[in-house]
Write a protein that holds these residues in place. Structure first.
Motif, short mmCIF file in Angstrom:
data_model
loop_
_atom_site.label_atom_id
_atom_site.label_comp_id
_atom_site.label_asym_id
_atom_site.label_seq_id
_atom_site.Cartn_x
_atom_site.Cartn_y
_atom_site.Cartn_z
N GLY A 1 61.77 2.54 94.33
CA GLY A 1 62.88 2.44 95.26
C GLY A 1 63.87 3.57 95.06
O GLY A 1 63.70 4.41 94.17
N ALA A 2 64.90 3.58 95.90
CA ALA A 2 65.95 4.61 95.82
C ALA A 2 67.19 4.04 95.15
O ALA A 2 67.61 2.93 95.45
CB ALA A 2 66.30 5.09 97.22
N HIS A 3 67.76 4.82 94.25
CA HIS A 3 69.00 4.47 93.55
C HIS A 3 70.07 5.45 94.06
O HIS A 3 70.29 6.51 93.49
CB HIS A 3 68.78 4.62 92.05
N LEU A 4 70.71 5.10 95.16
CA LEU A 4 71.63 6.01 95.83
C LEU A 4 72.97 6.08 95.08
O LEU A 4 73.46 5.06 94.59
CB LEU A 4 71.86 5.56 97.27
N ALA A 5 73.56 7.27 95.04
CA ALA A 5 74.78 7.45 94.25
C ALA A 5 75.83 8.27 94.98
O ALA A 5 75.52 9.32 95.55
CB ALA A 5 74.44 8.14 92.92
N VAL A 6 77.06 7.76 94.97
CA VAL A 6 78.22 8.57 95.36
C VAL A 6 79.33 8.45 94.32
O VAL A 6 80.49 8.75 94.59
CB VAL A 6 78.76 8.20 96.77
N VAL A 7 78.94 8.00 93.11
CA VAL A 7 79.83 8.01 91.96
C VAL A 7 79.01 8.45 90.75
O VAL A 7 77.78 8.41 90.76
CB VAL A 7 80.44 6.61 91.68
N GLY A 8 79.69 8.88 89.70
CA GLY A 8 78.99 9.20 88.47
C GLY A 8 79.10 10.65 88.05
O GLY A 8 79.77 11.46 88.69
N GLU A 9 78.39 10.97 86.97
CA GLU A 9 78.50 12.26 86.33
C GLU A 9 77.74 13.38 87.01
O GLU A 9 78.04 14.57 86.81
CB GLU A 9 78.00 12.16 84.87
N ASP A 10 76.72 13.04 87.79
CA ASP A 10 75.85 14.07 88.35
C ASP A 10 76.31 14.49 89.74
O ASP A 10 76.83 13.68 90.51
CB ASP A 10 74.41 13.56 88.39
N PRO A 11 76.14 15.76 90.11
CA PRO A 11 76.69 16.28 91.37
C PRO A 11 75.94 15.79 92.59
O PRO A 11 74.75 15.43 92.50
CB PRO A 11 76.55 17.80 91.20
N PRO A 12 76.58 15.77 93.74
CA PRO A 12 75.92 15.37 94.98
C PRO A 12 74.90 16.41 95.42
O PRO A 12 74.87 17.54 94.92
CB PRO A 12 77.08 15.28 95.97
N LEU A 13 74.08 16.02 96.40
CA LEU A 13 73.14 16.96 96.97
C LEU A 13 73.82 17.86 98.00
O LEU A 13 73.47 19.02 98.14
CB LEU A 13 71.98 16.21 97.64
N LEU A 14 74.81 17.33 98.72
CA LEU A 14 75.49 18.10 99.75
C LEU A 14 76.69 18.85 99.15
O LEU A 14 77.15 18.55 98.05
CB LEU A 14 75.96 17.17 100.87
N THR A 15 77.18 19.81 99.89
CA THR A 15 78.30 20.62 99.43
C THR A 15 79.62 19.91 99.66
O THR A 15 79.72 18.96 100.46
CB THR A 15 78.33 21.96 100.18
N MET B 1 83.63 7.15 105.47
CA MET B 1 82.30 6.56 105.33
C MET B 1 81.22 7.43 105.98
O MET B 1 80.05 7.31 105.63
CB MET B 1 82.28 5.15 105.90
N ALA B 2 81.60 8.31 106.89
CA ALA B 2 80.62 9.24 107.43
C ALA B 2 80.12 10.20 106.35
O ALA B 2 78.95 10.63 106.37
CB ALA B 2 81.22 10.03 108.59
N ASP B 3 80.98 10.53 105.39
CA ASP B 3 80.56 11.36 104.26
C ASP B 3 79.53 10.62 103.41
O ASP B 3 78.54 11.19 102.94
CB ASP B 3 81.76 11.75 103.40
N VAL B 4 79.78 9.32 103.18
CA VAL B 4 78.83 8.50 102.41
C VAL B 4 77.48 8.47 103.11
O VAL B 4 76.43 8.66 102.49
CB VAL B 4 79.37 7.07 102.22
N ARG B 5 77.51 8.25 104.41
CA ARG B 5 76.25 8.18 105.17
C ARG B 5 75.49 9.51 105.08
O ARG B 5 74.27 9.52 104.92
CB ARG B 5 76.55 7.84 106.63
N ARG B 6 76.20 10.63 105.15
CA ARG B 6 75.53 11.93 105.07
C ARG B 6 74.91 12.14 103.69
O ARG B 6 73.76 12.61 103.58
CB ARG B 6 76.53 13.06 105.38
N GLU B 7 75.64 11.82 102.64
CA GLU B 7 75.11 12.03 101.29
C GLU B 7 73.95 11.09 101.00
O GLU B 7 72.92 11.51 100.46
CB GLU B 7 76.21 11.86 100.25
N PHE B 8 74.08 9.82 101.35
CA PHE B 8 72.97 8.89 101.17
C PHE B 8 71.74 9.34 101.98
O PHE B 8 70.60 9.26 101.50
CB PHE B 8 73.37 7.48 101.60
N GLY B 9 71.98 9.80 103.20
CA GLY B 9 70.87 10.28 104.01
C GLY B 9 70.17 11.46 103.37
O GLY B 9 68.93 11.56 103.40
N ALA B 10 70.95 12.37 102.78
CA ALA B 10 70.35 13.53 102.10
C ALA B 10 69.53 13.09 100.89
O ALA B 10 68.47 13.67 100.60
CB ALA B 10 71.45 14.50 101.68
N GLN B 11 70.01 12.09 100.18
CA GLN B 11 69.27 11.59 99.01
C GLN B 11 67.96 10.94 99.42
O GLN B 11 66.92 11.14 98.77
CB GLN B 11 70.16 10.64 98.21
#
Length: 287
Positions: free
Chosen positions: A60-74, A106-116
């Motif tokens: 499965g996918a473990h989606l993240a918008v918190v934590g130590e590791d950087p996002p996929l998007l800029t 929340m549009a930012d969250v949707r974009r980052e989760f979508g990229a992941q």
């Protein structure tokens, strides 16, 4: 009567080489039946090969918008999710505080989760059977809505529904959000195990605690349960970077013990994956 389903899921696969190695050992010589892959994990590209060699292991996918590791998007693409250094907020508390104050789009969250999800499915070729989030952030209703929408869009049949037995305000809020998430998933036709454990015990599911937790869940009425773990073989640098106080090795030891296997046998539970969920637990199972 068909034995009830127990999903023993390892989170944070791809976080580091040591954590990923420990997760695979917990499957190969132990009882882990499913993993959640961290798309932003520094070791995720190297870790994927281990999943392809194990077709019986749920993914499965473990989606993240918190934590130590950087996002996929800029930072330009998701400005409300990162600070001036391009880093996520450290945890669920700082995130939800900012979100409730209107400082998270929340549009930012949707974009980052979508990229992941794009990275896991299209770039890395993983067939995803479920989705959850780092630090269970999808319990927060606006995030839960996005996760349900993306699961439907990507054809992912199941979503974790965490809950808590903790006393006090925090436990009350978690249980309220958990019920709301379950209602949303049912409405969307998405599956989930109605029994759950692991949020309250995160990082400290030793053998004895796991046995007590599984026995408590087995006394309930659900036909399917999930317990999420954090096994691993961390290096010294892992402990410095991810200073969570987690007992990765102790969880691994419990998951590979004969005693836990005997507990599951005695309780009449069968190990499986999210794609094995009985339809009555979450909704109409799609295969």
């Amino acid at each position: 009567m068909t034995a009830r389903l127990l999903i023993l899921n390892a989170d944070d696969y791809g976080l580091s080489d040591g954590i990923s190695r420990g997760v695979l050992r917990a499957h190969d010589t132990g009882l882990i039946s499913s993993v959640s892959v961290l798309a932003v994990g520094p070791a995720v590209d190297r870790a994927v090969a281990g999943l392809r060699d194990r077709p019986g292991l749920g993914v499965g996918a473990h989606l993240a918008v918190v934590g130590e590791d950087p996002p996929l998007l800029t930072a330009r693409e998701i400005p409300t999710l990162v600070d001036g250094h391009g880093a996520f907020k450290p945890g669920w508390r700082s995130f939800t505080t900012a979100a409730m104050a209107g400082r998270v789009d929340m549009a930012d969250v949707r974009r980052e989760f979508g990229a992941q999800l794009e990275r896991l499915v299209r770039d890395l070729g993983l067939p995803l059977g479920h989705v959850d989030t780092h630090q269970h952030l999808h319990l927060y209703p606006p995030i839960g809505r996005i996760v349900a929408e993306l699961a439907t869009k990507w054809g992912i049949p199941a979503v974790r529904v965490p809950t808590s037995t903790a006393p006090g305000p925090r436990g009350i809020v978690v249980r309220h959000w958990s019920r709301s998430l379950a209602t949303r998933l049912r409405s969307a036709g998405l599956d989930f195990p109605e029994g759950y454990g692991g949020l309250d015990e995160a990082g400290s599911l030793t053998l004895s605690r796991t046995q007590r937790l599984v026995e408590r869940l087995a006394r309930g009425p659900a036909r399917a349960f999930e317990v999420n773990f954090h096994p691993g073989e961390p290096t010294a640098s892992d402990r410095i970077r991810y200073a969570w106080g987690y007992q990765w090795e102790a969880e691994l030891a419990g998951l590979t013990s004969a005693a836990l296997r005997e507990t599951l046998r005695r309780l009449g539970l069968r190990l499986g994956r999210f794609t094995d969920l009985p339809a009555a637990d979450g909704g109409p199972t799609r295969r």
